[in-house]
Design a protein around this motif. Structure first.
Motif, PDB file in Angstrom:
ATOM      1  N   TYR A 136       0.826  -1.217   0.162  1.00 27.36           N
ATOM      2  CA  TYR A 136      -0.103   0.047  -0.170  1.00 27.36           C
ATOM      3  C   TYR A 136       0.848   1.337   0.038  1.00 27.36           C
ATOM      4  O   TYR A 136       1.058   1.964  -1.020  1.00 27.36           O
ATOM      5  CB  TYR A 136      -1.065  -0.268   0.998  1.00 27.36           C
ATOM      6  CG  TYR A 136      -1.892  -1.137   1.319  1.00 27.36           C
ATOM      7  CD1 TYR A 136      -2.915  -1.293   0.347  1.00 27.36           C
ATOM      8  CD2 TYR A 136      -1.681  -1.907   2.287  1.00 27.36           C
ATOM      9  CE1 TYR A 136      -3.665  -2.480   0.161  1.00 27.36           C
ATOM     10  CE2 TYR A 136      -2.484  -3.182   2.515  1.00 27.36           C
ATOM     11  CZ  TYR A 136      -3.573  -3.233   1.426  1.00 27.36           C
ATOM     12  OH  TYR A 136      -4.546  -4.379   1.684  1.00 27.36           O
ATOM     13  N   VAL A 137       1.569   1.480   1.110  1.00 30.53           N
ATOM     14  CA  VAL A 137       2.021   2.766   1.052  1.00 30.53           C
ATOM     15  C   VAL A 137       3.857   2.602   1.802  1.00 30.53           C
ATOM     16  O   VAL A 137       4.121   1.445   2.404  1.00 30.53           O
ATOM     17  CB  VAL A 137       1.655   3.740   2.102  1.00 30.53           C
ATOM     18  CG1 VAL A 137       0.387   4.159   1.638  1.00 30.53           C
ATOM     19  CG2 VAL A 137       1.343   2.748   3.430  1.00 30.53           C
ATOM     20  N   LEU A 186     -11.460   3.611   1.075  1.00 31.45           N
ATOM     21  CA  LEU A 186      -9.903   4.016   0.874  1.00 31.45           C
ATOM     22  C   LEU A 186      -9.473   3.243  -0.513  1.00 31.45           C
ATOM     23  O   LEU A 186      -8.341   3.359  -1.141  1.00 31.45           O
ATOM     24  CB  LEU A 186      -8.939   3.573   1.861  1.00 31.45           C
ATOM     25  CG  LEU A 186      -9.107   4.202   3.246  1.00 31.45           C
ATOM     26  CD1 LEU A 186      -8.048   3.841   4.126  1.00 31.45           C
ATOM     27  CD2 LEU A 186      -9.354   5.833   3.224  1.00 31.45           C
ATOM     28  N   PRO A 188     -10.712   3.184  -3.686  1.00 29.62           N
ATOM     29  CA  PRO A 188     -10.486   4.049  -4.933  1.00 29.62           C
ATOM     30  C   PRO A 188      -9.094   4.773  -4.810  1.00 29.62           C
ATOM     31  O   PRO A 188      -8.293   5.068  -5.840  1.00 29.62           O
ATOM     32  CB  PRO A 188     -11.608   4.843  -4.751  1.00 29.62           C
ATOM     33  CG  PRO A 188     -12.680   4.227  -4.158  1.00 29.62           C
ATOM     34  CD  PRO A 188     -11.968   3.541  -3.020  1.00 29.62           C
ATOM     35  N   LYS A 189      -8.463   5.230  -3.809  1.00 30.98           N
ATOM     36  CA  LYS A 189      -7.330   5.893  -3.771  1.00 30.98           C
ATOM     37  C   LYS A 189      -6.347   4.845  -4.151  1.00 30.98           C
ATOM     38  O   LYS A 189      -5.175   5.658  -4.533  1.00 30.98           O
ATOM     39  CB  LYS A 189      -7.117   6.351  -2.118  1.00 30.98           C
ATOM     40  CG  LYS A 189      -5.828   6.949  -1.882  1.00 30.98           C
ATOM     41  CD  LYS A 189      -5.611   7.283  -0.513  1.00 30.98           C
ATOM     42  CE  LYS A 189      -4.196   8.007  -0.298  1.00 30.98           C
ATOM     43  NZ  LYS A 189      -4.042   8.159   1.226  1.00 30.98           N
ATOM     44  N   TYR A 190      -6.212   3.576  -3.885  1.00 34.60           N
ATOM     45  CA  TYR A 190      -5.172   2.591  -4.280  1.00 34.60           C
ATOM     46  C   TYR A 190      -5.540   2.081  -5.422  1.00 34.60           C
ATOM     47  O   TYR A 190      -4.824   0.915  -6.183  1.00 34.60           O
ATOM     48  CB  TYR A 190      -4.772   1.724  -3.139  1.00 34.60           C
ATOM     49  CG  TYR A 190      -4.409   2.449  -2.095  1.00 34.60           C
ATOM     50  CD1 TYR A 190      -3.099   2.703  -1.836  1.00 34.60           C
ATOM     51  CD2 TYR A 190      -5.302   2.838  -1.096  1.00 34.60           C
ATOM     52  CE1 TYR A 190      -2.719   3.439  -0.649  1.00 34.60           C
ATOM     53  CE2 TYR A 190      -5.013   3.499   0.116  1.00 34.60           C
ATOM     54  CZ  TYR A 190      -3.458   3.632   0.336  1.00 34.60           C
ATOM     55  OH  TYR A 190      -3.008   4.405   1.472  1.00 34.60           O
ATOM     56  N   ASP A 191      -6.611   2.390  -6.179  1.00 33.16           N
ATOM     57  CA  ASP A 191      -7.148   1.794  -7.456  1.00 33.16           C
ATOM     58  C   ASP A 191      -6.921   0.155  -7.166  1.00 33.16           C
ATOM     59  O   ASP A 191      -6.747  -0.793  -8.091  1.00 33.16           O
ATOM     60  CB  ASP A 191      -6.291   2.088  -8.693  1.00 33.16           C
ATOM     61  CG  ASP A 191      -6.906   1.612 -10.027  1.00 33.16           C
ATOM     62  OD1 ASP A 191      -8.165   1.839 -10.075  1.00 33.16           O
ATOM     63  OD2 ASP A 191      -6.192   1.561 -10.789  1.00 33.16           O
ATOM     64  N   ASN A 293     -16.340   7.872   7.840  1.00 33.93           N
ATOM     65  CA  ASN A 293     -15.908   8.058   6.475  1.00 33.93           C
ATOM     66  C   ASN A 293     -15.418   6.944   5.699  1.00 33.93           C
ATOM     67  O   ASN A 293     -15.302   6.807   4.516  1.00 33.93           O
ATOM     68  CB  ASN A 293     -15.348   9.398   6.589  1.00 33.93           C
ATOM     69  CG  ASN A 293     -15.210   9.766   5.157  1.00 33.93           C
ATOM     70  OD1 ASN A 293     -13.963   9.857   4.860  1.00 33.93           O
ATOM     71  ND2 ASN A 293     -16.256  10.478   4.524  1.00 33.93           N
ATOM     72  N   PHE A 294     -14.374   6.425   6.511  1.00 34.06           N
ATOM     73  CA  PHE A 294     -13.470   5.377   5.727  1.00 34.06           C
ATOM     74  C   PHE A 294     -14.111   4.308   5.394  1.00 34.06           C
ATOM     75  O   PHE A 294     -13.618   3.602   4.271  1.00 34.06           O
ATOM     76  CB  PHE A 294     -12.420   4.842   6.777  1.00 34.06           C
ATOM     77  CG  PHE A 294     -11.284   5.683   7.239  1.00 34.06           C
ATOM     78  CD1 PHE A 294     -11.645   7.212   7.207  1.00 34.06           C
ATOM     79  CD2 PHE A 294     -10.021   5.364   7.763  1.00 34.06           C
ATOM     80  CE1 PHE A 294     -10.321   8.243   7.277  1.00 34.06           C
ATOM     81  CE2 PHE A 294      -9.086   6.043   7.917  1.00 34.06           C
ATOM     82  CZ  PHE A 294      -9.276   7.572   7.617  1.00 34.06           C
ATOM     83  N   ASN A 296     -17.388   4.415   4.243  1.00 36.08           N
ATOM     84  CA  ASN A 296     -18.527   5.037   3.690  1.00 36.08           C
ATOM     85  C   ASN A 296     -19.765   5.023   4.241  1.00 36.08           C
ATOM     86  O   ASN A 296     -20.929   4.500   3.762  1.00 36.08           O
ATOM     87  CB  ASN A 296     -18.870   4.152   2.174  1.00 36.08           C
ATOM     88  CG  ASN A 296     -17.713   4.508   0.972  1.00 36.08           C
ATOM     89  OD1 ASN A 296     -17.069   5.536   1.248  1.00 36.08           O
ATOM     90  ND2 ASN A 296     -17.668   3.832   0.275  1.00 36.08           N
ATOM     91  N   THR A 328     -13.374  14.690   8.875  1.00 36.37           N
ATOM     92  CA  THR A 328     -14.358  14.691   7.863  1.00 36.37           C
ATOM     93  C   THR A 328     -15.675  15.144   8.455  1.00 36.37           C
ATOM     94  O   THR A 328     -16.732  14.891   7.925  1.00 36.37           O
ATOM     95  CB  THR A 328     -14.372  13.223   7.124  1.00 36.37           C
ATOM     96  OG1 THR A 328     -14.577  12.420   8.345  1.00 36.37           O
ATOM     97  CG2 THR A 328     -13.198  12.768   6.478  1.00 36.37           C
TER      98      THR A 328
END
Length: 370
Positions: A136-137, A186, A188-191, A293-294, A296, A328
């Motif tokens: 991921y990161v 999260l 979509p952020k990482y496709d 929020n993480f 949805n 958020t």
């Protein structure tokens, strides 16, 4: 006639005693559901960081602001530096704040000691080590919780923080494996699409983990067609994280501190997402990160997840303090989150993070304490 009077008197005494017992039981029952005790003991936390470069006056202003706006406790990230912690803890205490020492436990990015030992790091089902291949990161450098040397290093860091005077707890964060599933918000952020356990995010398959598991269960997880459905392999890893926590608990208590932890929203969810079953741990307090929020989810989910965690902890001496992600949230949503946490049995609420709390949100926090 005299005998009849005595019998009547005895019946009256018994009836009166029964009424007294019933009244006592009713009063006790009423006390058990009385919410004022929860409200009066409700703790407000926030997370912040500290380093050697900032001046003491800067910390004093920050901590004074928190206290003036209703915060009771601070979780301080010093990058696991006990000297910085020893310096800032008295400043926070002087402002009336409870101090908790935050540590990144199994995820140790940039750890100068660990980096000298590439074999300490967790290995994915693909056979790639977090030493040089991060999921991921780039700051995801997960250590193996099974290997004696890597877990010993983490526990040594815990002890260093536990020795600092004036600290209420050592607070474990990242006390888990790397995310096998990311929060849905999260992805979509990482496709990414994660409909199954993907090998690049599935840990730990290092030689030590595999050998220890194979010795007990007589099968090799590297050879599983579908590791996700092997319950012994899953439980093995849950137990390895629990063992680190339980040892940290003993260390913290040896030094007169309690043990707290940031965890995923509720035990079943944590089990599924990150191999973390926190309702089974020896721990004093958990602060589940119920970041709606993480996932949805709407704000009411904070109440649901809080209630689920409280239910799972029944019969254990572990408090639950709801964690929320303020960047958020509106001030009104913060107020609602506090109300939902209280109503669903939490003993407090934590706001991530202190520097992100707006003036309007601080007003909502203070108003909730009146």
């Amino acid at each position: 006639m005299k005998l009849l009077k005595l019998q009547l008197l005895a019946l009256l005494i018994v009836f009166s005693a029964c009424n007294d017992v019933k009244t006592t039981e009713e009063n006790t029952a009423n006390k058990e559901i009385e919410p004022t005790k929860v409200a009066s003991d409700f703790k407000y936390w926030t997370w912040t960081s500290a380093n050697a470069e900032r001046a003491d006056t800067s910390y004093q202003r920050e901590y004074a602001k928190y206290k003036a706006n209703g915060i009771d406790a601070v979780l301080i990230n010093t990058n696991t530096d006990p000297e910085v912690l020893a310096r800032v803890a008295p400043i926070a205490q002087k402002e009336g704040l409870e101090v908790h020492a935050w540590i990144m436990a199994m995820n140790r990015p940039g750890d100068s000691v660990a980096l000298q030992h590439p074999d300490w790091y967790a290995v994915s089902r693909e056979g790639k080590s977090c030493f040089d291949t991060r999921p991921y990161v780039d700051y995801y450098q997960w250590m193996c919780p099974t290997r004696k040397e890597s877990r010993g290093h983490v526990l040594e860091l815990v002890e260093g923080l536990a020795k600092v005077e004036g600290v209420a707890s050592v607070h474990l964060d990242y006390i888990r494996y790397s995310d096998i599933f990311l929060p849905i918000g999260l992805l979509p952020k990482y496709d990414l699409v994660q409909n199954e356990e993907l090998p690049e995010f599935d840990f730990c398959y290092c030689d030590v983990c595999v050998a220890e598991f194979e010795k007990v269960h007589h099968k090799n997880p590297r050879e599983f067609e579908n590791p996700a459905i092997d319950m012994e392999w899953k439980q093995f890893r849950l137990n390895k994280i629990k063992a680190v926590v339980d040892d940290a608990y003993a260390i913290a208590h040896k030094h007169g501190k309690i043990l707290t932890a940031a965890v995923f929203p509720y035990p079943e969810m944590a089990d599924h997402m990150v191999r973390q079953r926190w309702d089974k741990w020896d721990i004093d307090m958990v602060l589940p990160m119920i970041y709606n929020n993480f996932y949805n989810e709407e704000v009411d989910w904070i109440g649901y997840a809080t209630g689920q965690g409280v239910e799972d902890l029944k019969g254990k001496n572990t408090e639950l303090h709801t964690g929320v992600f303020v960047p958020t949230m509106s001030a009104e949503e913060v107020a609602t989150a506090i109300k939902l946490a209280k109503e669903n049995g939490a003993k407090g609420i934590s706001f991530f993070d202190g520097n992100a709390i707006t003036e309007a949100q601080f007003e909502a926090i203070k108003a909730s304490k009146k």
